[in-house]
Design an enzyme around this catalytic site. Structure first.
Site, PDB file in Angstrom:
ATOM      1  N   LYS A   1      -5.051  -9.756  -7.004  1.00 28.57           N
ATOM      2  CA  LYS A   1      -6.241  -9.996  -5.952  1.00 28.57           C
ATOM      3  C   LYS A   1      -7.339  -9.057  -6.461  1.00 28.57           C
ATOM      4  CE  LYS A   1      -5.836  -8.269  -2.090  1.00 28.57           C
ATOM      5  NZ  LYS A   1      -5.663  -7.654  -0.765  1.00 28.57           N
TER       6      LYS A   1
ATOM      7  N   LYS B   1       0.736  -1.244   0.013  1.00 26.70           N
ATOM      8  CA  LYS B   1      -0.074  -0.005  -0.158  1.00 26.70           C
ATOM      9  C   LYS B   1       0.944   1.444   0.010  1.00 26.70           C
ATOM     10  CE  LYS B   1      -4.470  -1.657   1.737  1.00 26.70           C
ATOM     11  NZ  LYS B   1      -5.320  -1.413   2.633  1.00 26.70           N
TER      12      LYS B   1
ATOM     13  N   LYS C   1     -10.516  -3.251  -4.046  1.00 29.41           N
ATOM     14  CA  LYS C   1     -11.497  -1.967  -4.356  1.00 29.41           C
ATOM     15  C   LYS C   1     -10.969  -1.020  -4.940  1.00 29.41           C
ATOM     16  CE  LYS C   1     -13.388  -2.923   0.789  1.00 29.41           C
ATOM     17  NZ  LYS C   1     -12.894  -2.652   2.000  1.00 29.41           N
TER      18      LYS C   1
HETATM   19  P1  TYM Z   1     -10.846  -5.265   3.793  1.00 32.34           P
HETATM   20  O1  TYM Z   1     -11.681  -4.122   3.996  1.00 32.34           O
HETATM   21  O2  TYM Z   1      -9.848  -4.981   2.938  1.00 32.34           O
HETATM   22  O3  TYM Z   1     -11.676  -6.548   3.329  1.00 32.34           O
HETATM   23  C1  TYM Z   1     -12.561  -7.030   4.091  1.00 32.34           C
HETATM   24  C2  TYM Z   1     -12.551  -8.586   4.151  1.00 32.34           C
HETATM   25  O4  TYM Z   1     -12.840  -8.931   2.779  1.00 32.34           O
HETATM   26  C3  TYM Z   1     -11.720  -9.809   2.476  1.00 32.34           C
HETATM   27  N1  TYM Z   1     -11.223  -9.862   0.912  1.00 32.34           N
HETATM   28  C4  TYM Z   1     -10.988 -10.721   0.303  1.00 32.34           C
HETATM   29  N2  TYM Z   1     -11.450 -12.161   0.284  1.00 32.34           N
HETATM   30  C5  TYM Z   1     -11.311 -13.010  -0.600  1.00 32.34           C
HETATM   31  N3  TYM Z   1     -10.762 -12.458  -1.867  1.00 32.34           N
HETATM   32  C6  TYM Z   1     -10.464 -11.052  -1.984  1.00 32.34           C
HETATM   33  N4  TYM Z   1     -10.207 -10.590  -3.044  1.00 32.34           N
HETATM   34  C7  TYM Z   1     -10.600 -10.344  -0.863  1.00 32.34           C
HETATM   35  N5  TYM Z   1     -10.575  -9.057  -0.754  1.00 32.34           N
HETATM   36  C8  TYM Z   1     -10.590  -8.671   0.596  1.00 32.34           C
HETATM   37  C9  TYM Z   1     -10.572  -9.504   3.381  1.00 32.34           C
HETATM   38  O5  TYM Z   1      -9.536 -10.651   3.898  1.00 32.34           O
HETATM   39  C10 TYM Z   1     -11.354  -9.117   4.557  1.00 32.34           C
HETATM   40  O6  TYM Z   1     -11.674 -10.096   5.436  1.00 32.34           O
HETATM   41  N6  TYM Z   1      -7.706  -4.903   7.631  1.00 32.34           N
HETATM   42  C11 TYM Z   1      -9.061  -5.516   7.240  1.00 32.34           C
HETATM   43  C12 TYM Z   1     -10.229  -4.829   8.086  1.00 32.34           C
HETATM   44  C13 TYM Z   1     -10.214  -5.128   9.654  1.00 32.34           C
HETATM   45  C14 TYM Z   1     -10.239  -6.479  10.534  1.00 32.34           C
HETATM   46  C15 TYM Z   1     -10.040  -6.061  11.575  1.00 32.34           C
HETATM   47  C16 TYM Z   1     -10.627  -7.646  10.057  1.00 32.34           C
HETATM   48  C17 TYM Z   1      -9.836  -4.376  10.609  1.00 32.34           C
HETATM   49  N7  TYM Z   1      -9.895  -4.659  11.725  1.00 32.34           N
HETATM   50  C18 TYM Z   1     -10.182  -7.112  12.704  1.00 32.34           C
HETATM   51  C19 TYM Z   1     -10.604  -8.605  11.070  1.00 32.34           C
HETATM   52  C20 TYM Z   1     -10.512  -8.393  12.350  1.00 32.34           C
HETATM   53  C21 TYM Z   1      -9.196  -5.205   5.895  1.00 32.34           C
HETATM   54  O7  TYM Z   1      -8.506  -4.006   5.453  1.00 32.34           O
HETATM   55  O8  TYM Z   1     -10.205  -5.750   5.344  1.00 32.34           O
END
Ligand code: TYM
Length: 345
Positions: free
Chosen positions: A207, A115, A210
């Site tokens: 991947k 990032k 967003k």
């Molecule tokens: P974020 O917002 O990027 O994504 C949310 C969830 O979606 C999953 N994900 C995917 N799974 C499969 N294939 C993909 N291409 C894909 N893109 C995203 C992510 O693995 C995630 O589960 N850091 C985290 C948010 C967070 C969090 C937490 C999660 C903050 N605090 C505590 C668990 C526990 C994030 O940026 O997810």
């Protein structure tokens, strides 16, 4: 290690373009876990501001993720849905964890490297410290299970390291405060099924994300039937028919991805999908995938639209969830303060 009551926590960033990867990798798991566990699902707005955000868009995106949670079937009454910034204990515990985590640990985080890109000097301190906040999100509830996609695995490992180090560093104080031989559980990642890493529709080695500039790389949860159909039809493939065995997918990332998506959407294994479509041309398979995607995602998108049109309702869900989450977080944060030796009212 003390035994902990099982509790599920997970979060999704309100950064727009919620997509099929978020849905299959995370949100469908959130929904399923409600039957067996108490669950807390968080719209992580504090994480979102680690990169620049337009305030009006952020507000809309917080509501959109909340709407997606509800539209996908999360029950905000029996479980908890809230936004992170309404429970200040997340940021408070994150500070404590900034003092627990080691620079060397954070330096290893691949997501920061991706990032921050080449201009690392110009990345925010928040982006660097992000995994400590993520550990705080989970551990401020002493949550034990965390459903996430594959890309969050390294952050979960760090959360376990932080919990372990805190438990070790303060073991005497933890015991004298009556918490047995460990205050924090070591949270377990739940990363299962055929779509833990959904790939871009334009490039099977990247991947689905967003932030990909091409909207054709992803299926958004708000896409209508026409958009879904177009994106699936245009998805990159190769000229061969589908193989009959999973092994045949290995050198074919785009085929593997589409088969994984089909399997996850219909809740079967990739082997099951290949038993049905092995030998078929992509044109046939893509038609079936369009029908399946529209049948599954169409009603979710429509319900999200309906919910987003009623911001007062969404905000009331978040207020109620934040209230209940806050009670749990405060109790644990007070215990952390006692363990650290702080004086409190
Ligand atoms: P974020 O917002 O990027 O994504 C949310 C969830 O979606 C999953 N994900 C995917 N799974 C499969 N294939 C993909 N291409 C894909 N893109 C995203 C992510 O693995 C995630 O589960 N850091 C985290 C948010 C967070 C969090 C937490 C999660 C903050 N605090 C505590 C668990 C526990 C994030 O940026 O997810």
């Amino acid at each position: 290690m003390a035994s902990f009551k099982e509790l599920v926590f997970s979060g999704v960033q309100p950064t727009g373009n919620l997509h099929l990867g978020n849905y299959l990798g995370a949100i469908t798991k959130f929904v399923a876990l409600q039957n067996s566990h108490d669950c807390i699902y968080c719209v992580v707005d504090l994480h979102a501001i680690t990169v620049p955000q337009d305030p009006a868009a952020l507000t809309a995106n917080i509501r959109e993720v909340t709407a997606a949670f509800i539209a996908c079937g999360i029950d905000p009454k029996n479980h908890i849905i809230f936004n992170q910034s309404q429970v200040p204990e997340h940021a408070e515990l994150a500070w404590v964890f900034n003092c627990t985590a080691r620079l060397g640990w954070l330096n290893r985080m691949t997501q920061f490297k991706e990032k921050a890109g080449k201009d690392r000097e110009n990345a925010s301190v928040g982006l660097y410290a992000y995994p400590a906040l993520m550990a705080a999100d989970i551990l401020v509830y002493r949550a034990t299970h965390v459903p996430v996609g594959e890309d969050q695995k390294q952050h979960l490992e760090l959360a376990r390291d932080i919990a372990q180090k805190f438990n070790n560093d303060f073991s005497t104080s933890i015991e004298s405060n009556g918490f047995g031989d460990g205050f924090f559980p070591l949270p377990e990642p739940l990363i299962q099924g055929p779509a833990t890493r959904v790939m871009s529709l334009r490039d099977g080695t990247k991947k689905m994300s967003k932030s990909d500039p091409s909207d054709y790389s992803r299926i958004n949860l708000t896409d209508d039937a026409d958009a879904i159909a177009q994106k699936v039809r245009k998805a990159k493939t190769d000229p061969e028919p589908l193989p009959s065995e999973e092994k045949g997918l290995e050198p074919r990332p785009e085929a593997d991805n589409l088969v994984g998506i089909y399997a996850a959407l219909s809740d079967v294994s990739k082997a099951d999908v290949l038993a049905e479509f092995g030998g078929a041309q992509f044109s046939t398979f893509k038609s079936a995938l369009v029908d399946l995607s529209v049948a599954k995602l169409g009603p979710i998108g429509a319900e999200m639209k309906r919910l987003v049109a009623d911001p007062a309702y969404i905000d009331s869900v978040l207020a109620d969830g934040s209230e209940r989450a806050g009670v749990l977080a405060r109790k644990n944060m007070n215990a952390v303060k006692d363990i650290l030796g702080f004086i409190r009212r």
